[in-house]
Scaffold this active site. Sequence first.
Site, PDB file in Angstrom:
ATOM      1  N   LYS A   1     144.734  97.604 -55.564  1.00 18.40           N
ATOM      2  CA  LYS A   1     145.195  96.538 -54.668  1.00 18.40           C
ATOM      3  C   LYS A   1     145.768  97.191 -53.422  1.00 18.40           C
ATOM      4  O   LYS A   1     146.197  98.338 -53.462  1.00 18.40           O
ATOM      5  CB  LYS A   1     146.287  95.713 -55.367  1.00 18.40           C
ATOM      6  CG  LYS A   1     146.514  94.343 -54.765  1.00 18.40           C
ATOM      7  CD  LYS A   1     145.527  93.329 -55.276  1.00 18.40           C
ATOM      8  CE  LYS A   1     145.652  92.027 -54.524  1.00 18.40           C
ATOM      9  NZ  LYS A   1     144.835  90.933 -55.098  1.00 18.40           N
TER      10      LYS A   1
ATOM     11  N   ASP B   1     142.691  88.745 -49.972  1.00 19.52           N
ATOM     12  CA  ASP B   1     143.788  88.145 -50.740  1.00 19.52           C
ATOM     13  C   ASP B   1     144.560  87.312 -49.711  1.00 19.52           C
ATOM     14  O   ASP B   1     143.993  86.955 -48.665  1.00 19.52           O
ATOM     15  CB  ASP B   1     144.666  89.238 -51.396  1.00 19.52           C
ATOM     16  CG  ASP B   1     145.660  88.684 -52.416  1.00 19.52           C
ATOM     17  OD1 ASP B   1     145.252  88.409 -53.550  1.00 19.52           O
ATOM     18  OD2 ASP B   1     146.847  88.496 -52.072  1.00 19.52           O
TER      19      ASP B   1
HETATM   20  P1  NDP Z   1     145.370  82.402 -48.653  1.00 14.20           P
HETATM   21  O1  NDP Z   1     145.984  83.278 -47.656  1.00 14.20           O
HETATM   22  O2  NDP Z   1     144.017  81.839 -48.419  1.00 14.20           O
HETATM   23  O3  NDP Z   1     146.340  81.146 -48.939  1.00 14.20           O
HETATM   24  C1  NDP Z   1     147.631  81.314 -49.420  1.00 14.20           C
HETATM   25  C2  NDP Z   1     148.307  79.948 -49.465  1.00 14.20           C
HETATM   26  O4  NDP Z   1     149.571  80.068 -50.069  1.00 14.20           O
HETATM   27  C3  NDP Z   1     148.568  79.373 -48.083  1.00 14.20           C
HETATM   28  O5  NDP Z   1     148.551  77.967 -48.182  1.00 14.20           O
HETATM   29  C4  NDP Z   1     149.975  79.873 -47.766  1.00 14.20           C
HETATM   30  O6  NDP Z   1     150.671  79.069 -46.824  1.00 14.20           O
HETATM   31  C5  NDP Z   1     150.617  79.758 -49.128  1.00 14.20           C
HETATM   32  N1  NDP Z   1     151.665  80.767 -49.299  1.00 14.20           N
HETATM   33  C6  NDP Z   1     151.545  82.119 -49.208  1.00 14.20           C
HETATM   34  N2  NDP Z   1     152.721  82.722 -49.403  1.00 14.20           N
HETATM   35  C7  NDP Z   1     153.595  81.711 -49.625  1.00 14.20           C
HETATM   36  C8  NDP Z   1     154.976  81.688 -49.907  1.00 14.20           C
HETATM   37  N3  NDP Z   1     155.682  82.832 -50.005  1.00 14.20           N
HETATM   38  N4  NDP Z   1     155.554  80.468 -50.088  1.00 14.20           N
HETATM   39  C9  NDP Z   1     154.821  79.316 -49.993  1.00 14.20           C
HETATM   40  N5  NDP Z   1     153.523  79.283 -49.736  1.00 14.20           N
HETATM   41  C10 NDP Z   1     152.927  80.465 -49.563  1.00 14.20           C
HETATM   42  O7  NDP Z   1     145.417  83.185 -50.038  1.00 14.20           O
HETATM   43  P2  NDP Z   1     144.550  82.976 -51.352  1.00 14.20           P
HETATM   44  O8  NDP Z   1     144.315  81.521 -51.579  1.00 14.20           O
HETATM   45  O9  NDP Z   1     143.425  83.909 -51.304  1.00 14.20           O
HETATM   46  O10 NDP Z   1     145.557  83.534 -52.465  1.00 14.20           O
HETATM   47  C11 NDP Z   1     146.514  82.698 -53.118  1.00 14.20           C
HETATM   48  C12 NDP Z   1     146.943  83.355 -54.421  1.00 14.20           C
HETATM   49  O11 NDP Z   1     145.785  83.549 -55.256  1.00 14.20           O
HETATM   50  C13 NDP Z   1     147.569  84.751 -54.292  1.00 14.20           C
HETATM   51  O12 NDP Z   1     148.509  84.917 -55.322  1.00 14.20           O
HETATM   52  C14 NDP Z   1     146.395  85.686 -54.547  1.00 14.20           C
HETATM   53  O13 NDP Z   1     146.816  86.961 -54.981  1.00 14.20           O
HETATM   54  C15 NDP Z   1     145.675  84.913 -55.638  1.00 14.20           C
HETATM   55  N6  NDP Z   1     144.274  85.259 -55.826  1.00 14.20           N
HETATM   56  C16 NDP Z   1     143.364  85.135 -54.811  1.00 14.20           C
HETATM   57  C17 NDP Z   1     142.035  85.417 -55.038  1.00 14.20           C
HETATM   58  C18 NDP Z   1     140.987  85.211 -53.992  1.00 14.20           C
HETATM   59  O14 NDP Z   1     139.788  85.339 -54.324  1.00 14.20           O
HETATM   60  N7  NDP Z   1     141.326  84.859 -52.768  1.00 14.20           N
HETATM   61  C19 NDP Z   1     141.570  85.948 -56.346  1.00 14.20           C
HETATM   62  C20 NDP Z   1     142.599  85.954 -57.368  1.00 14.20           C
HETATM   63  C21 NDP Z   1     143.887  85.654 -57.085  1.00 14.20           C
HETATM   64  P3  NDP Z   1     150.385  79.218 -45.220  1.00 14.20           P
HETATM   65  O15 NDP Z   1     149.077  78.526 -44.985  1.00 14.20           O
HETATM   66  O16 NDP Z   1     151.548  78.545 -44.590  1.00 14.20           O
HETATM   67  O17 NDP Z   1     150.326  80.682 -44.963  1.00 14.20           O
END
Ligand code: NDP
Length: 453
Positions: free
Chosen positions: A128, A168
């Site tokens: 990672k 991510d």
């Molecule tokens: P994105 O950047 O696409 O989206 C993240 C979302 O979560 C956004 O809506 C963001 O808000 C919100 N967010 C992030 N940090 C915070 C926080 N501290 N408090 C509140 N809201 C928060 O990321 P992903 O959808 O790709 O990833 C989301 C989760 O899924 C993570 O834990 C990641 O590790 C996990 N994951 C992702 C994979 C992938 O294929 N993308 C695979 C497996 C796991 P805002 O829009 O305001 O930034």
Amino acid sequence: MEIKKRVAEILKSTIASTPGQPEFYQAVEEVLTSLEPLLKRENKYEKYNIIERIVIPERQILFRVTWIDDKGKIQTNIGYRVQFNSAIGPYKGGLRFHPSVNLGIIKFLGFEQIFKNSLTGLPIGGGKGGSDFDPKGKSEGEIMRFCRAFMEELFKHIGPNKDVPAGDIGVGGREIGYMFGMYKRLTNNFEGVLTGKGLNWGGSLARTEATGYGCVYFAENFLNKYDEFLKNKICTISGSGNVATYTIEKLYTVGAIPVTCSDSRGMIYDKNGINLETLKRVKEVERKSLVEYAKEHPNAVYTPIEKYEKGRNAVWDIPCFAAFPSATQNEVNLADAKVLHKNGCRIVVEGANMPSTLEAISYYQENGILFAPAKAANAGGVATSQLEMSQNASMESWTFEEVDAKLHGIMKHIFDLSYETSMEFGEKGNILLGANIAGFRKVADSMIEQGAV
Ligand code: NDP
């Protein structure tokens, strides 16, 4: 020595040797504790010192990233790549760009990734990376310059048979594109060194959708064991990024009703169901806050984060049958878990990595809430990344339906393996234990076979 004591000893020495990494200790504790029944049964893991070795990354790279902002000023960030374990394949795992990123967060994510990747049944090791760079409020030019600067160092450490990063939080198709462009300039090689690429230059159909779709496939597999299903059921989702959006999309396909989403500023409750078209435009195209969603849908209720009850996440106040935390780590705590239970929640499916605290997980388990842990439920993303690597290596491109069918099969395999392993250890339906043991066993046995690695 008694296994419980040995696990406690390893946790203690991990904390002492790597101070200030609470999220990493949390991930280690979750995994090691559920391994206890296996460690008791098979003494080879202790004989070969596996758990002591597996909590230490094979390599961790920390580097300075300097880039020039729109005003011509030099800015500095920290870059990370933790290459945790390559026992079963090249390191594989995403890159996160978020101001909260530090070594402990990257280590927790990398550690989880080892077992998740193993569970998919595919030949991928765990890694990672990322940076404390905050993409919010940056111009297109700044994002590009940062990505190029980040790759200027990272390219030395990655390769299609060595380490293949992906996206991510804060890293989507746009950032992967800028990094791939820079990798190519630096190495003069067009090769599958990153996944999540654009469809015109080596990306895989269905990669964008894979994590969210996979979560829903996993949930259906799990519920079907109990003759239950998602159809016509109210579901709550946190986040509004890649994972949340495609979870919502697939929930509609199976006839469920996804009623919430959230971002770092607040949450939306739309009782008739989230409007997917608006959500995608606001978050994927315009890259704005969910406030914009609320403006277009006056019937939806928007709650800004300042109005959340202290220490709570308001998304979990909405009664639901299934909860899909899909934003970030530790976004469901014990108080949230109690409210979910009080409101009749049947299943928690982790889209995000480690979204539930250890206390919340114990509460689900003690109160009969089905629990689909991240390393099993959200593994569809990395599995499809590996399908992208396969297509790159064989110079083929599969159709959306082909990739989706493989994803379906992989999610079923992960569920079946975790479920069967839970039964093998007399803990039927404890998918956390099943997933941790099954994921660990393959990696640990490979380490033993490879000698002093
Ligand atoms: P994105 O950047 O696409 O989206 C993240 C979302 O979560 C956004 O809506 C963001 O808000 C919100 N967010 C992030 N940090 C915070 C926080 N501290 N408090 C509140 N809201 C928060 O990321 P992903 O959808 O790709 O990833 C989301 C989760 O899924 C993570 O834990 C990641 O590790 C996990 N994951 C992702 C994979 C992938 O294929 N993308 C695979 C497996 C796991 P805002 O829009 O305001 O930034």
